[in-house]
Write an enzyme that holds these catalytic residues in place. Structure first.
Site, PDB file in Angstrom:
ATOM      1  N   SER A  92     -51.932  23.428   8.112  1.00 30.36           N
ATOM      2  CA  SER A  92     -50.960  22.710   8.933  1.00 30.36           C
ATOM      3  C   SER A  92     -51.449  22.623  10.364  1.00 30.36           C
ATOM      4  O   SER A  92     -52.190  23.493  10.843  1.00 30.36           O
ATOM      5  CB  SER A  92     -49.600  23.419   8.896  1.00 30.36           C
ATOM      6  OG  SER A  92     -48.695  22.821   9.792  1.00 30.36           O
ATOM      7  N   TYR A 116     -45.152  31.445  10.396  1.00 31.28           N
ATOM      8  CA  TYR A 116     -45.806  30.423   9.582  1.00 31.28           C
ATOM      9  C   TYR A 116     -47.086  29.938  10.266  1.00 31.28           C
ATOM     10  O   TYR A 116     -48.136  29.824   9.628  1.00 31.28           O
ATOM     11  CB  TYR A 116     -44.838  29.258   9.362  1.00 31.28           C
ATOM     12  CG  TYR A 116     -45.426  28.060   8.662  1.00 31.28           C
ATOM     13  CD1 TYR A 116     -45.566  28.038   7.281  1.00 31.28           C
ATOM     14  CD2 TYR A 116     -45.826  26.937   9.382  1.00 31.28           C
ATOM     15  CE1 TYR A 116     -46.092  26.932   6.630  1.00 31.28           C
ATOM     16  CE2 TYR A 116     -46.357  25.826   8.743  1.00 31.28           C
ATOM     17  CZ  TYR A 116     -46.489  25.822   7.368  1.00 31.28           C
ATOM     18  OH  TYR A 116     -47.014  24.722   6.742  1.00 31.28           O
ATOM     19  N   LYS A 152     -50.989  30.297   8.882  1.00 30.31           N
ATOM     20  CA  LYS A 152     -51.840  29.134   8.665  1.00 30.31           C
ATOM     21  C   LYS A 152     -53.116  29.216   9.504  1.00 30.31           C
ATOM     22  O   LYS A 152     -54.188  28.780   9.061  1.00 30.31           O
ATOM     23  CB  LYS A 152     -51.071  27.856   8.996  1.00 30.31           C
ATOM     24  CG  LYS A 152     -49.969  27.532   8.006  1.00 30.31           C
ATOM     25  CD  LYS A 152     -50.511  27.325   6.602  1.00 30.31           C
ATOM     26  CE  LYS A 152     -49.424  26.900   5.632  1.00 30.31           C
ATOM     27  NZ  LYS A 152     -49.940  26.712   4.255  1.00 30.31           N
TER      28      LYS A 152
END
Length: 350
Positions: A184, A197, A201
């Site tokens: 991402s 998150y 990533k």
């Protein structure tokens, strides 16, 4: 040495930008030539074997359909076996050869070994491993009171990529296969409410960038990074359930205008993997922020502060100790989102 570094600090950044400006047309031409060459010499997936983790929804589901259109044999891996069976039927209608459905938790090494062994036992090979199992969140870090979700988010987004890759790597070497990972843009672009998150990533991308040099030409690696596209996760429809000791229910009805972005992104990923591309970026214009991040980080920081501080602070209450507002009852302070005792096992989305 300090004087030399000070000199480089003054000379190297503007000099690099100057050289890049003049070299940009040539680099674009070379990249276009490489794209054309690999497009006409792309890998044929007919009867090849593709393992897709997190295949029960979102990007993983759409990637399964794209490989199915190319005639590949599929191994669909996720926790929600009932969802996988419906995708299995649809993939067969789209042209997939054989389709195996395996319920497994990708953050457990032994379960990764199980679905890899089942794949080898049935097909005898693995050509592509596509890791899409992922779990996001939408809470401000300082509002989170249920810290038991912290390791779950990190485990799914990081170890949920590492373990399948570790187990599948010897078999991928035999076929000169490829690992495809879904990352991402938030891995390097700061965004509020997704701190854990983003950290996971970023770790994933650095892991695969390093692994790329270790495996050399034996195994290809395609790293796909996406910006803000609609999916089941971004709509808040992620649920951790199905035989686990915990349920984590996010807001289910937050409207998102997804259009065909997820399908288009999946199409780009599969096409790039078959061409042997190292990177997939969607959309490409997000890359301009990387230039600012490297050469003018304060400008990027000021811009994002202006954008995100002008809007009201709103959290989805996920992991904050407040009950889901869309479950039909008002929030009760202190009531954790976990509806049963904290999990003893780590579980992956999919």
């Amino acid at each position: 040495m300090d004087l030399l570094n000070s000199l480089f600090n003054l000379v190297v950044p503007p000099g690099s930008l100057f050289m890049l400006a003049f070299a940009w047309p040539t680099l674009c031409f070379i990249e276009a030539c490489e794209w054309l060459y690999h497009t006409f010499n792309s890998e044929t997936m007919e009867d090849k074997v593709v393992i897709i983790t997190g295949a029960s929804s979102g990007i993983g589901e759409q990637i399964a359909y794209e490989y199915a259109k190319r005639g590949a044999n599929l191994v669909l891996v996720a926790r929600r076996e009932n969802r996988l069976r419906g995708i299995n039927e649809k993939a067969r209608h789209m042209g997939a050869g054989h389709v195996l459905v395996i319920a497994a938790d990708v953050v457990k090494e032994e379960e990764c070994r199980r679905f890899i062994d089942e794949t080898i036992s049935f097909f005898g090979r693995v050509d592509h491993l596509v890791n899409t199992a992922s779990l996001g969140h939408t809470f401000y870090f300082d509002e989170a009171t249920d810290t038991s979700v912290f390791p779950i988010i990190m485990d799914i987004n990081f170890w949920g990529n590492v373990y399948p890759t570790y187990v599948a790597l010897p078999f991928l070497r035999r076929t000169h296969g490829r690992v495809v990972v879904n990352a991402s843009i938030e891995s390097w672009l700061p965004m509020p409410r997704i701190s854990l998150y983003s950290a996971a990533k970023a770790a994933v991308i650095n892991f695969y960038e390093t692994l790329r040099f270790e495996v050399e030409d034996d195994v290809g690696i395609t790293i796909a990074t996406h910006g803000w596209i609609g999916s089941e996760m971004t709509r808040g429809k992620v649920m951790l359930e199905q035989g686990t000791e915990m349920q984590w229910k996010e807001e289910r009805e937050v409207p998102v205008n997804t259009g065909g972005h997820v399908e288009h992104y999946a199409r780009l990923i599969v096409a790039a993997a078959c061409r042997g591309d190292a990177y997939v970026k969607y959309p490409n214009w997000h890359d301009v922020f990387m230039v600012y991040k490297v050469f003018a980080p304060n400008i990027l920081l000021w811009t994002f502060r202006l954008l995100f501080t002008t809007s009201p602070r709103r959290t989805s209450f996920i992991g904050t100790g407040s009950r889901n507002l869309l479950e039909g009852s008002p929030p009760r302070p202190g009531r954790p989102l976990l509806e049963t005792p904290p999990p003893r096992k780590l579980i992956a989305s999919g």
